[in-house]
Design a protein around this motif. Structure first.
Motif, PDB file in Angstrom:
ATOM      1  N   ALA A 106       0.831  -1.205   0.000  1.00 22.08           N
ATOM      2  CA  ALA A 106       0.000   0.000   0.000  1.00 22.08           C
ATOM      3  C   ALA A 106       0.869   1.261   0.000  1.00 22.08           C
ATOM      4  CB  ALA A 106      -0.929  -0.013   1.216  1.00 22.08           C
ATOM      5  N   LYS A 107       1.914   1.272   0.811  1.00 25.47           N
ATOM      6  CA  LYS A 107       2.815   2.426   0.844  1.00 25.47           C
ATOM      7  C   LYS A 107       3.525   2.605  -0.498  1.00 25.47           C
ATOM      8  CE  LYS A 107       3.838   2.343   5.821  1.00 25.47           C
ATOM      9  NZ  LYS A 107       4.897   2.148   6.850  1.00 25.47           N
ATOM     10  N   LEU A 109       2.474   1.676  -3.539  1.00 26.44           N
ATOM     11  CA  LEU A 109       1.569   2.166  -4.577  1.00 26.44           C
ATOM     12  C   LEU A 109       1.272   3.645  -4.393  1.00 26.44           C
ATOM     13  CD1 LEU A 109      -0.911  -0.846  -4.807  1.00 26.44           C
ATOM     14  CD2 LEU A 109       0.975  -0.298  -6.351  1.00 26.44           C
ATOM     15  N   ASP A 110       1.059   4.065  -3.150  1.00 25.05           N
ATOM     16  CA  ASP A 110       0.781   5.482  -2.885  1.00 25.05           C
ATOM     17  C   ASP A 110       1.981   6.360  -3.235  1.00 25.05           C
ATOM     18  OD1 ASP A 110      -1.745   4.873  -2.028  1.00 25.05           O
ATOM     19  OD2 ASP A 110      -1.265   4.942   0.114  1.00 25.05           O
ATOM     20  N   ALA A 111       3.176   5.909  -2.838  1.00 21.84           N
ATOM     21  CA  ALA A 111       4.379   6.705  -3.093  1.00 21.84           C
ATOM     22  C   ALA A 111       4.673   6.777  -4.584  1.00 21.84           C
ATOM     23  CB  ALA A 111       5.567   6.106  -2.343  1.00 21.84           C
ATOM     24  N   TYR A 112       4.494   5.670  -5.297  1.00 24.80           N
ATOM     25  CA  TYR A 112       4.769   5.673  -6.734  1.00 24.80           C
ATOM     26  C   TYR A 112       3.756   6.550  -7.479  1.00 24.80           C
ATOM     27  CZ  TYR A 112       5.087   4.192 -11.572  1.00 24.80           C
ATOM     28  OH  TYR A 112       5.196   4.193 -12.939  1.00 24.80           O
ATOM     29  N   ALA A 113       2.473   6.485  -7.070  1.00 23.19           N
ATOM     30  CA  ALA A 113       1.444   7.290  -7.729  1.00 23.19           C
ATOM     31  C   ALA A 113       1.745   8.782  -7.618  1.00 23.19           C
ATOM     32  CB  ALA A 113       0.075   6.976  -7.145  1.00 23.19           C
ATOM     33  N   ALA A 114       2.462   9.182  -6.552  1.00 16.41           N
ATOM     34  CA  ALA A 114       2.801  10.594  -6.354  1.00 16.41           C
ATOM     35  C   ALA A 114       4.003  11.031  -7.181  1.00 16.41           C
ATOM     36  CB  ALA A 114       3.073  10.852  -4.870  1.00 16.41           C
TER      37      ALA A 114
END
Length: 279
Positions: A106-107, A109-114
């Protein structure tokens, strides 16, 4: 050797029967027999022992079967990756074992999306050991693997974290009050045998433990007092009432890695890996 010849040989070597192999390949038996004979003449070796009753692999045939499977898998993987590279909408397919490394994923995916220039990430949740196969055969671009359960041989990989293992027991078991147990003590629990997971070909090894295909089955069997299991510490988060966990210090540590094919030139894969290692 042509891929067609390799497919013919693999069919015969797996069926050990020319008639069944011909039906599997949707062709007549005589041209299949002639194709195998031409392959043997070209290689200068006998691949199959043939009698009126049976067909058996020679030592050379066993080597070619192993190598042919690898070669055909590589061809299929190249086809899949090529088609995906030509897709109008770029994206990355990430394979991971269901229930494993959930917080880390989850971390990530969130970091990559940013990240600027990030692309869509399709997450494929797999059963135990399946994500390695998806990565090797081209159905996934990158995968979260877990050593020593998964092999990274022939892949590029970066270690993300290491963790110890715990034994999962039914709540109220006498060992549940211990501060730690050894692997020898775990394997000596004849009333709570360790589970048997499927091999890559789908078969199960011999043993007293129950056959399981996912952690939902496993944890229910443990709660019912039919098994125990040694699992990474992070899986504690998925346990409910009816379970107890005790550290097993001498169990091998589990290392989560992010892995990708060594010949990958995908910028999106590189950015995803870079984000994972930074986390």
């Amino acid at each position: 050797m042509e891929t067609r010849e390799l497919r013919y040989f693999v069919a015969v070597a797996e069926e050990l029967h020319f008639g069944r192999a011909a039906r599997r390949l949707a062709m007549a038996q005589p041209p299949l027999s002639r194709a195998i004979q031409r392959l043997e003449r070209r290689l200068g070796v006998v691949l199959l022992h043939r009698t009126a009753r049976e067909v058996a692999l020679t030592e050379a045939g066993a080597v070619l079967l192993r190598e042919a499977r690898v070669a055909l898998d590589a061809v299929e993987a190249a086809e899949r990756r090529t088609r995906r590279a030509a897709a109008e909408a770029p994206g990355v397919v990430l394979a991971t074992k269901a229930g494993a490394a959930g917080e880390l994923l989850a971390k990530l995916l969130d970091a990559y999306a940013a990240e600027p220039g990030s692309v869509a990430v399709e997450v494929v949740l797999c059963g135990p050991g399946e994500q390695e196969g998806l990565l090797r055969d081209g159905r996934a671009d990158v995968a979260l693997l877990h050593r020593p359960f998964d092999s990274t041989a022939g892949l590029d990989a970066e270690e993300l974290r290491a963790e110890g293992q715990v034994v999962v027991l039914p709540a109220g078991h006498p060992l549940a009050v211990r501060s730690q147990v050894s692997m020898a003590e775990v394997t000596a629990l004849t009333d709570l045998p360790l589970p048997r997971w499927p091999r890559r070909d789908g078969s199960f090894g011999d043993g007293p433990g129950p056959r399981v295909r996912d952690h939902t089955q496993l944890f229910q069997l443990i709660a019912l007092g039919r098994a125990c299991a040694v699992v990474p510490e992070s899986l504690r988060a998925h346990l409910r009432d009816g379970h107890a966990t005790v550290p097993v210090p001498d169990a091998p540590p589990v290392t989560t890695v992010i892995a990708w094919p060594p010949h990958s030139r995908s910028r999106a894969v590189a950015d995803l890996v870079r984000t994972a290692t930074r986390l």
